[in-house]
Motif scaffolding. Structure first.
Motif, PDB file in Angstrom:
ATOM      1  N   MET A   1      42.560  -1.325 111.851  1.00 21.42           N
ATOM      2  CA  MET A   1      42.016  -1.108 112.896  1.00 21.42           C
ATOM      3  C   MET A   1      43.226  -0.286 113.946  1.00 21.42           C
ATOM      4  O   MET A   1      44.424  -0.805 113.847  1.00 21.42           O
ATOM      5  N   LYS A   2      42.529   0.401 114.998  1.00 20.71           N
ATOM      6  CA  LYS A   2      43.838   0.984 116.011  1.00 20.71           C
ATOM      7  C   LYS A   2      43.562   0.450 117.169  1.00 20.71           C
ATOM      8  O   LYS A   2      42.271   0.591 117.848  1.00 20.71           O
ATOM      9  N   PRO A   3      44.546   0.205 117.827  1.00 20.08           N
ATOM     10  CA  PRO A   3      44.378  -0.157 119.551  1.00 20.08           C
ATOM     11  C   PRO A   3      44.094   1.095 120.236  1.00 20.08           C
ATOM     12  O   PRO A   3      44.494   2.178 119.991  1.00 20.08           O
ATOM     13  N   ASP A 235      37.461   0.347 110.111  1.00 25.69           N
ATOM     14  CA  ASP A 235      38.740   0.632 110.459  1.00 25.69           C
ATOM     15  C   ASP A 235      39.101   1.601 111.513  1.00 25.69           C
ATOM     16  O   ASP A 235      40.300   2.031 111.681  1.00 25.69           O
ATOM     17  N   GLY A 236      38.162   1.523 112.500  1.00 28.74           N
ATOM     18  CA  GLY A 236      38.418   2.433 113.730  1.00 28.74           C
ATOM     19  C   GLY A 236      38.945   1.937 114.820  1.00 28.74           C
ATOM     20  O   GLY A 236      39.480   0.534 114.633  1.00 28.74           O
ATOM     21  N   PRO A 237      38.664   2.508 115.998  1.00 30.51           N
ATOM     22  CA  PRO A 237      39.541   2.140 117.071  1.00 30.51           C
ATOM     23  C   PRO A 237      38.872   0.820 117.723  1.00 30.51           C
ATOM     24  O   PRO A 237      37.646   0.620 117.562  1.00 30.51           O
ATOM     25  N   GLU A 264      47.536  -5.544 120.637  1.00 29.13           N
ATOM     26  CA  GLU A 264      48.250  -5.734 119.330  1.00 29.13           C
ATOM     27  C   GLU A 264      47.973  -7.117 118.891  1.00 29.13           C
ATOM     28  O   GLU A 264      47.837  -7.373 117.633  1.00 29.13           O
ATOM     29  N   ARG A 265      48.420  -8.120 119.658  1.00 23.95           N
ATOM     30  CA  ARG A 265      48.328  -9.502 119.184  1.00 23.95           C
ATOM     31  C   ARG A 265      46.996  -9.825 118.854  1.00 23.95           C
ATOM     32  O   ARG A 265      46.855 -10.768 117.952  1.00 23.95           O
ATOM     33  N   ALA A 266      45.957  -9.551 119.478  1.00 20.24           N
ATOM     34  CA  ALA A 266      44.535  -9.844 119.378  1.00 20.24           C
ATOM     35  C   ALA A 266      43.896  -9.327 117.785  1.00 20.24           C
ATOM     36  O   ALA A 266      43.540  -9.821 117.104  1.00 20.24           O
ATOM     37  N   GLU A 272      46.617  -1.550 112.539  1.00 15.52           N
ATOM     38  CA  GLU A 272      46.959  -0.678 111.763  1.00 15.52           C
ATOM     39  C   GLU A 272      48.549  -0.192 112.375  1.00 15.52           C
ATOM     40  O   GLU A 272      48.587   0.180 113.375  1.00 15.52           O
ATOM     41  N   PRO A 273      49.462  -0.140 111.427  1.00 19.35           N
ATOM     42  CA  PRO A 273      50.920   0.356 112.019  1.00 19.35           C
ATOM     43  C   PRO A 273      50.624   1.571 112.416  1.00 19.35           C
ATOM     44  O   PRO A 273      50.057   2.598 111.928  1.00 19.35           O
ATOM     45  N   ARG A 274      51.465   1.948 113.482  1.00 19.93           N
ATOM     46  CA  ARG A 274      51.446   3.187 114.272  1.00 19.93           C
ATOM     47  C   ARG A 274      52.389   3.978 113.280  1.00 19.93           C
ATOM     48  O   ARG A 274      53.379   3.770 112.613  1.00 19.93           O
TER      49      ARG A 274
END
Length: 285
Positions: A1-3, A235-237, A264-266, A272-274
């Protein structure tokens, strides 16, 4: 997932300032708040906005702030739908793939309102799809209908449009009548958008948007929800939306920095790595 971060989290900041803050603090995805964007476009062009996003390495992953599509009638409907059409044109120009639409069941619905809402949602989905946009219908915990996840998914299923999914806002999920088992109705296809926040020290029945706080600072059990979303292949935002006046009064770079760390902690192991910058994900953070 993406922040991802919603511009509503820094509502009082100008678009130029908050986009600069997001890029500086590590965000790569932004959820645009349409009224803020429209204020910016009164004196700037769409090309200017695209350039601003590119300058700060940001992708507009969604936009929010649209309502009035399901039950409006007559002149009111004409006004809402004309605004909706203009916004779809804007989103197409910007390449924004998702539009969050709030339900508008503000009064006790009449029997004829249910088929009208389904037909309107199907019409909105068709128009959005023609512009390359998917509608994420957001249930509202205080609505007379579509206050819960399961009812909203039923309306989406009834409308029959492949261009309509649900927006899972954890605030409305936790403070409304939704149940944990309702999450079992979600699929990768019908989950269009996710918004995250937290709540602490406020009875859920009395909580308002201004009581939202950063994820991880309150009582919401966010981890099990994200685990379930991961299990269905989402796996989206995951968008930080905190409509808190205390945050709005703070400098946008401070809010963006704290918000990025909290999100990011949540996300934890689902982060997902940047592609750019320092280490991230479960080991890096």
């Amino acid at each position: 997932m993406k922040p991802c971060i919603s511009q509503a989290t820094t509502m009082n900041a100008a678009t130029r300032a908050d986009l600069r803050a997001y890029g500086h603090c590590g965000w790569s995805l932004v959820e645009l708040w349409l009224t803020k964007v429209e204020d910016y476009l009164r004196e700037n062009s769409v090309a200017d906005l695209r350039g601003l996003l590119e300058k700060h390495d940001l992708t507009a992953a969604a936009a929010a702030g649209q309502g009035g599509l399901l039950l409006s009638r007559g002149a009111q409907r004409d006004a809402h739908w004309e605004l909706f059409r203009r916004r779809l044109t804007l989103l197409k120009e910007l390449g924004v793939p998702v539009l969050v639409v709030a339900v508008d069941f503000h009064q006790t619905p009449r029997p004829e309102d249910y088929p009208l809402a389904a037909a309107s949602l199907a019409e909105a989905g068709a128009l959005a799809g023609a512009h390359g946009v998917k509608i994420a219908l957001e249930f509202q915990r205080g609505a007379a209908f579509c206050a819960s996840l399961d009812t909203t998914l039923a309306l989406i299923d009834q409308c029959g449009s492949p261009h309509v999914g649900v927006c899972l806002d954890l605030f409305h999920y936790y403070t409304g009548p939704s149940k944990f088992e309702d999450l079992g109705l979600l699929t990768r296809d019908n989950l269009a958008w996710v918004q995250i926040c937290d709540l602490a020290g406020t009875p859920r029945e009395l909580a308002g948007d201004s009581d939202r706080i950063l994820p991880g600072e309150g009582d919401f059990r966010i981890g099990p929800i994200l685990d379930h979303l991961g299990s269905i292949g989402y796996d989206g935002p995951v968008s930080l939306e905190v409509l808190n006046p205390s945050l709005w009064a703070s400098p946008p770079d401070r809010v963006a920095d704290f918000g990025f760390q909290a999100t990011e902690r949540a996300l934890g192991r689902w982060n997902e790595p940047r592609d750019l910058g320092g280490p991230s994900g479960p080991e890096g953070g």
